[in-house]
Write an enzyme that holds these catalytic residues in place. Structure first.
Site, mmCIF file in Angstrom:
data_model
loop_
_atom_site.group_PDB
_atom_site.id
_atom_site.type_symbol
_atom_site.label_atom_id
_atom_site.label_comp_id
_atom_site.label_asym_id
_atom_site.label_seq_id
_atom_site.Cartn_x
_atom_site.Cartn_y
_atom_site.Cartn_z
ATOM 1 N N THR A 118 0.844 -1.210 0.000
ATOM 2 C CA THR A 118 0.000 0.000 0.000
ATOM 3 C C THR A 118 0.877 1.258 0.000
ATOM 4 O O THR A 118 0.754 2.120 -0.873
ATOM 5 C CB THR A 118 -0.913 0.010 1.257
ATOM 6 O OG1 THR A 118 -1.643 -1.206 1.276
ATOM 7 C CG2 THR A 118 -1.857 1.185 1.245
ATOM 8 N N VAL A 119 1.781 1.360 0.961
ATOM 9 C CA VAL A 119 2.558 2.597 1.100
ATOM 10 C C VAL A 119 3.688 2.655 0.061
ATOM 11 O O VAL A 119 3.889 3.688 -0.603
ATOM 12 C CB VAL A 119 3.126 2.739 2.536
ATOM 13 C CG1 VAL A 119 3.826 4.073 2.702
ATOM 14 C CG2 VAL A 119 2.015 2.598 3.569
ATOM 15 N N LYS A 155 6.091 1.891 12.612
ATOM 16 C CA LYS A 155 5.946 2.265 14.032
ATOM 17 C C LYS A 155 6.222 1.110 14.964
ATOM 18 O O LYS A 155 6.681 1.317 16.083
ATOM 19 C CB LYS A 155 4.566 2.847 14.324
ATOM 20 C CG LYS A 155 3.412 1.937 14.008
ATOM 21 C CD LYS A 155 2.692 2.451 12.845
ATOM 22 C CE LYS A 155 1.827 1.453 12.170
ATOM 23 N NZ LYS A 155 1.061 2.064 11.098
ATOM 24 N N GLU A 190 8.545 10.109 9.760
ATOM 25 C CA GLU A 190 7.319 10.924 9.874
ATOM 26 C C GLU A 190 6.044 10.099 9.705
ATOM 27 O O GLU A 190 5.052 10.310 10.402
ATOM 28 C CB GLU A 190 7.353 12.036 8.810
ATOM 29 C CG GLU A 190 6.244 13.040 8.927
ATOM 30 C CD GLU A 190 6.289 13.792 10.247
ATOM 31 O OE1 GLU A 190 7.223 14.561 10.473
ATOM 32 O OE2 GLU A 190 5.364 13.580 11.059
ATOM 33 N N GLY A 241 -0.002 8.847 9.782
ATOM 34 C CA GLY A 241 -0.034 8.788 8.315
ATOM 35 C C GLY A 241 0.488 10.057 7.677
ATOM 36 O O GLY A 241 1.659 10.397 7.793
ATOM 37 N N ILE A 295 -0.126 13.171 8.431
ATOM 38 C CA ILE A 295 -0.036 14.380 9.274
ATOM 39 C C ILE A 295 1.406 14.664 9.669
ATOM 40 O O ILE A 295 2.085 13.787 10.196
ATOM 41 C CB ILE A 295 -0.832 14.210 10.590
ATOM 42 C CG1 ILE A 295 -2.264 13.809 10.311
ATOM 43 C CG2 ILE A 295 -0.796 15.479 11.414
ATOM 44 C CD1 ILE A 295 -3.053 13.524 11.579
ATOM 45 N N GLY A 313 -7.797 -0.231 2.846
ATOM 46 C CA GLY A 313 -6.337 -0.244 3.049
ATOM 47 C C GLY A 313 -5.883 0.480 4.304
ATOM 48 O O GLY A 313 -4.706 0.781 4.466
ATOM 49 N N LYS A 336 2.296 4.190 18.450
ATOM 50 C CA LYS A 336 2.441 5.588 18.014
ATOM 51 C C LYS A 336 2.574 6.519 19.231
ATOM 52 O O LYS A 336 3.340 7.474 19.205
ATOM 53 C CB LYS A 336 1.243 5.985 17.158
ATOM 54 C CG LYS A 336 1.242 5.256 15.809
ATOM 55 C CD LYS A 336 -0.082 5.429 15.104
ATOM 56 C CE LYS A 336 -0.121 4.690 13.785
ATOM 57 N NZ LYS A 336 -1.470 4.617 13.215
ATOM 58 N N GLY A 345 -3.565 5.167 4.654
ATOM 59 C CA GLY A 345 -3.903 5.075 3.234
ATOM 60 C C GLY A 345 -2.699 5.348 2.345
ATOM 61 O O GLY A 345 -1.700 5.925 2.776
#
Ligand code: NAP
Ligand code: HSE
Length: 438
Positions: free
Chosen positions: A18-19, A110, A134, A139, A141, A192, A210, A307
């Site tokens: 996904t990422v 994480k 980051e 995600g 932010i 996702g 987190k 996402g």
């Protein structure tokens, strides 16, 4: 500081899920303008490590795919390793080897940073390398670098918020559409948001990791995942959400970390939050983090917490930051900021308001009995509501005033032994703003 003009910077992606897929597409999309954003350096992905080479990957040239880590770590042209595989091993070993080889690392992991962040940041410092993460919290932010840079002039006493997109999506669907937990989780997985094993989302473990990362950075003291008290949302029912509304609250999974002066308190819990609080209106997969600093007062960061592209946004931001550092020869500036060694406060000592839902027999003296047990244990009642009885069984909903956890626990032990109380169905914290008194 000498600027190196026209640099050729090569990166390797570890993972194309996904990422990783999002990062690859985003780099392609920005290809034309990237040099102008990184002082004319040319940045590109040279290799991509995957597990299964036979899997079809649309839009990705086969020749850059590999399942051989050695071909990446031993490639002197690769300056940046972008780890997006997830999990502890082999990610930890690969990141260690990359840093030892003088490569800079960007990761969204994480699980790894919450457990081994200290070790990896120390190693990065030793080798004058950047290690940026980051995307590991919130995600898309921006929160890690703002804490490490923009808010560094503050003494931060609280970091709290919604840091898991899957559970926020599930709770939003349950609240707004009355959807049941299982259906809402299925939708979150299809979109996702959820981790490969959704247990880590719904049991609060992902949010706990987190919060360990955020607390470590905010309070300059290493907080590990084991230090975080964690409770998930699997036991939350439609009734809790409905009654929360009747009391003027919204139910959210909140992470709260406080530097109390007597130690760090950090946990993740389903909590009732006043419907007027800005976090009550952070819905779907959105995340939001509140930070309280002595100089800045309150700041809130909000955005998409999971996402493909939101997370890719944070990852590419880190990659660009590393590339700029490479151009100016100043990598390794943002190392581990944990110069304190603060104790973790025992959770029994912390004070909270609670929402209790008790299933009781419908007969005289019940309310007096419940109030008596609470009063005898130093638990003061803030609000109480009795729901109409069905088949001789009623529901008593009590919101307490601030109480030390251990006093409430003493009262709950007595409730369990009282025959008039059929079930202590819910014990949910109510978020209260930190004051001198609590
Ligand atoms: P994912 O979709 O499961 O993708 C994982 C990728 O890593 C796959 O391409 C897989 O290869 C590859 N991989 C796994 N183990 C490997 C190994 N041993 N060797 C080589 N390749 C391996 O995971 P994801 O959702 O993208 O998450 C990646 C990371 O980002 C995790 O740390 C996650 O916690 C973090 N994150 C995710 C989100 C999100 O919204 N999903 C948000 C923030 C942070 P194959 O394709 O061959 O199977
Ligand atoms: N599963 C995580 C979430 C992804 O739902 O927030 C982002 O870390």
């Amino acid at each position: 500081m000498e600027k190196k003009n026209g640099m050729r910077i090569r990166a390797a992606l570890l993972g194309l899920g996904t990422v990783g897929g999002g990062v690859y597409k985003l780099i392609r999309k920005r290809k034309e303008e990237l040099p102008q954003r990184i002082h004319q350096a040319d940045l590109d992905i040279k290799k991509i490590l995957v597990k299964n080479l036979a899997k079809k990957r649309e839009g990705v040239p086969q020749e850059i795919l590999t399942d051989d880590w050695e071909s990446i770590v031993n490639d002197p042209e690769i300056d940046i390793v972008i780890e997006l595989m997830g999990g502890i091993e082999p990610a930890r070993t690969y990141i260690r080897q990359a840093l030892e080889a003088g490569k800079h690392v960007v990761t969204a992991n994480k699980d790894l940073m919450a457990e081994y962040g200290g070790e990896l940041l120390d190693l990065a410092e030793l080798h004058h390398c950047d290690l940026m993460f980051e995307a590991a919290v919130g995600g898309g932010i921006p929160i890690i670098r703002p804490l490490k840079e923009c808010l560094e002039g503050n003494e931060i006493t609280e970091v709290m918020g919604i840091v898991n997109g899957t559970t926020n999506y599930i709770l939003t669907k349950m609240t707004r559409e009355g959807m049941d937990f299982a259906d809402a989780l299925k939708k979150a997985q299809e979109l996702g948001y959820a981790e490969a094993d959704p247990t880590s989302d719904v049991e609060g473990l992902d949010a706990g990791r987190k919060m360990a990362i955020l607390a470590s950075i905010a309070f300059h003291s290493r907080v590990k995942f084991d230090d975080v008290e964690v409770k998930g949302i699997t036991k939350i029912t439609a009734k809790d959400i409905q009654y929360a509304k009747e009391f003027g609250y919204t139910l959210k999974l909140l992470g709260v970390a406080r530097n109390t002066g007597g130690g760090i308190e950090v946990g993740v819990f389903p909590m009732m939050i006043p419907a007027s609080h800005p976090l009550a209106n952070v819905n779907d997969s959105f995340n939001a983090v509140f930070v309280h600093g002595d100089a800045v007062d309150d700041v809130m960061f909000q955005g998409r917490g999971a996402g493909e592209f939101p997370t890719a946004s944070a990852v590419l931001g880190d990659v660009i930051a590393v590339a700029r550092n490479l151009v100016y020869g100043c990598c390794g500036r943002l190392g581990c900021g944990c110069y304190r060694n603060l104790p973790i406060r025992d959770s029994g000592e912390s004070k909270h308001k609670y929402f209790l839902r008790l299933v009781v027999e419908d007969r005289t003296g019940i309310l007096a009995g419940v109030a008596g047990v609470l009063g005898n244990n130093g638990v003061s009642i803030h609000q109480v509501l009795q729901k109409p009885a069905v088949n001789g069984v009623a529901e008593l909903v009590v919101v307490t005033d601030q109480v030390e956890n251990r006093h409430l626990n003493d009262a709950l032990v007595i409730f369990e032994q009282m025959s008039m109380i059929r079930e202590v169905a819910s014990v949910i914290r109510v978020y209260t703003v930190k004051t001198q008194e609590n």
